[in-house]
Design an enzyme around this catalytic site. Structure first.
Site, mmCIF file in Angstrom:
data_model
loop_
_atom_site.group_PDB
_atom_site.id
_atom_site.type_symbol
_atom_site.label_atom_id
_atom_site.label_comp_id
_atom_site.label_asym_id
_atom_site.label_seq_id
_atom_site.Cartn_x
_atom_site.Cartn_y
_atom_site.Cartn_z
ATOM 1 N N GLN A 80 38.141 68.570 36.701
ATOM 2 C CA GLN A 80 38.375 67.776 37.898
ATOM 3 C C GLN A 80 39.406 68.426 38.821
ATOM 4 O OE1 GLN A 80 38.659 63.579 35.780
ATOM 5 N NE2 GLN A 80 38.362 63.355 37.970
ATOM 6 N N HIS A 81 39.407 67.976 40.063
ATOM 7 C CA HIS A 81 40.468 68.201 41.052
ATOM 8 C C HIS A 81 40.526 69.589 41.672
ATOM 9 C CE1 HIS A 81 41.881 64.424 39.471
ATOM 10 N NE2 HIS A 81 42.341 64.944 38.354
ATOM 11 N N ASP A 243 34.679 66.440 34.174
ATOM 12 C CA ASP A 243 34.606 66.558 32.714
ATOM 13 C C ASP A 243 34.935 65.251 32.008
ATOM 14 O OD1 ASP A 243 37.267 66.677 33.474
ATOM 15 O OD2 ASP A 243 37.713 68.521 32.394
#
Length: 496
Positions: A80-81, A243
């Site tokens: 992520q991110h 994820d």
């Protein structure tokens, strides 16, 4: 047959699933390298991800002994991110800044101040933006690399980029999008006003990907790539997701009453909600799930990376490390480690550094150092679990996934520290499994719109009762945990 891909920090994993029987037919993996630098820089080149995708997929097909032409769908899970920026020709502009990158801490604070602090961010977005989120990376890029910033035509997350590489289409799915920091988790829409604050020209708003529902396909494989990968050119590429969202599907965490704990580079805890139950505690991120609901989640920045650092320092392999942990008593004879090597998100200490406490000439031993780091990272997860429980997320048992879940000693420590029974899923690579399950769901929706995700999870997700552990030494660990909390409070003013 369906292919699930999990592109993580340390590497990419591929899994082939027979969704009709629930059997995993083959698995493969390939590693990534981390580009580290001063001030918390943590980056990777997206080319690493595509190379690893090819290698891991080839290994999974070889292990399964099947022809890739039988693959009906592909699902991608991604860390992520991360920020991936492309120019108008679809070329990557610079290395991707990752979830564990804290170089944009100052930019995040300025954005947080503009939003009205954590309270204002929660009110507007449903999450309190943190340095690891995508939004501050955009402001950082504007100020540190203005010429490249001016060329941005597409803003993508890691899993979005892999879907783009597979299909040529720029899309994002609600679960992963909700971790960007420029997305309203309640209304499930981009917050374009925040992006206009960063860049009034509208460049960033124009670069946003199209949002798609979790069960929708992004497209089919590009023919030339299908040929190179040895896969069915008509295979559907599912929406995929972050994820953690894929890990939720891969552990059957798609309805209330389940808590998943992931023991990877970072540590995460999450449970499903069917409504956006935004918590006033900013460390709880009420992300969207990739199954149509919401996924309240906490994430600690330091887990197996901290264990690995002590192993490298003492020149131990994993077996030797675990043996030393077992030699030391609960509480490591008074040695406590605050394992904040990458700063920390839970508790919220992005600028913190790791430290050792309670050392004496009598307790300074390799065994106590190993035990202290393993206990320290587990105490961070305990703090996060208390926050989740405070927001109404409960479970009779915690489902463990990730590489650390394979360690029986660590499972017992977790059960004791959490005072909750724990159990592993049969397949510890839950994010790759979840991505394959989501691909099967997406494929089923094409011909049968009522095809349910729950039925596929029932066939494909199972628990390994042989790994189940009950709490035992709860009181002793509670004493050690309170010592950890006291140190965090005295050093940082936090109540962790």
């Amino acid at each position: 047959m369906f292919l699930g891909i999990d592109c993580g920090t340390q590497g990419t994993k591929a899994l082939l699933l027979d969704a009709a029987s629930g059997r995993v037919l083959g698995e493969g993996s390939a590693s990534h390298e981390l580009l580290s630098g001063p001030n918390g820089r943590r980056e990777q080149t997206p080319e690493q991800w595509t190379d690893a995708f090819e290698k891991a997929t080839a290994a999974a097909l070889a292990q399964a002994g099947v022809d890739g032409s039988a693959v009906l769908g592909i699902g991608v899970s991604g860390q992520q991110h991360g920020l991936v920026t492309l120019d108008a020709e679809g070329q990557v502009l610079r290395p991707a800044k990752l979830w564990c990158d804290t170089e944009s801490t100052a930019e995040n604070q300025r954005l947080l101040d503009w939003l009205g602090g954590e309270t204002g961010s929660l009110q507007r977005l449903g999450v309190a933006i943190a340095p690891g989120y995508t939004v501050s990376k955009l402001l950082w890029m504007k100020e540190q690399h203005p010429a490249l910033f001016e060329r941005i035509a597409h803003i993508l997350l890691p899993h979005d980029y892999l879907n783009y590489w597979l299909t040529g289409r720029c899309c994002s799915e609600y679960g992963d999008a909700s971790g960007t920091g420029y997305f309203d988790v309640r209304s499930r829409r981009w917050d374009t006003g925040l992006l206009l604050h960063i860049d009034p020209s509208g460049r960033l708003v124009a670069a946003l990907p199209e949002l798609v529902e979790a069960h929708q396909a992004v497209g089919t494989l590009r023919p030339e790539l299908a040929a190179r990968l040895g896969l069915n050119p008509h295979a559907l590429v599912a929406s995929g997701g972050g994820d953690n969202m894929m890990g939720a599907i891969g552990t059957g965490n798609i309805e209330p009453g389940v808590i998943t704990m992931s023991l990877g580079t970072s540590g995460t805890l999450y449970g499903y909600c069917d409504e956006p139950r935004v918590n006033e505690q900013p460390s709880v991120a009420t992300f969207c799930s990739s199954s149509g609901g919401w996924l309240p989640l906490i994430c600690t920045m330091n887990l197996t990376n901290a264990n690995g650092s002590i192993r490298e320092l003492l020149q131990l392999n994993l077996e030797q490390f675990n043996a030393l942990v077992a030699q030391a008593p609960i509480g490591a004879e008074g040695v406590t480690m605050l394992p904040f090597l990458n700063g920390e998100r839970v508790p919220a200490l992005p600028q913190a550094s790791a430290s050792l406490h309670g050392l004496t000439s009598d307790n300074l031993s390799r065994a106590n150092l190993c035990r202290a780091v393993l206990e320290g990272v587990t105490f961070g997860l305990r703090y996060g679990l208390d926050l989740l429980r405070g927001s109404g997320i409960h479970s009779e048992r915690i489902r463990l996934i990730g590489g650390g879940a394979k360690n029986p000693l660590w499972r017992q420590i977790i059960a004791d520290v959490m005072n909750t029974p724990v159990i592993c899923n049969t397949h510890s690579e839950a994010a790759a499994l979840g991505a394959a399950i989501q691909a099967a769901w997406c494929h089923g929706q094409q011909g049968e719109p009522q095809a349910g995700l729950g039925a596929i999870c029932q066939r494909c997700v199972s628990l390994d009762e042989g790994t189940a552990v009950e709490p035992d030494a709860v009181a002793a660990y509670e004493q050690a945990y309170q010592r950890y909390r006291g140190l965090v409070k005295s050093l940082y003013g936090q109540t962790a």
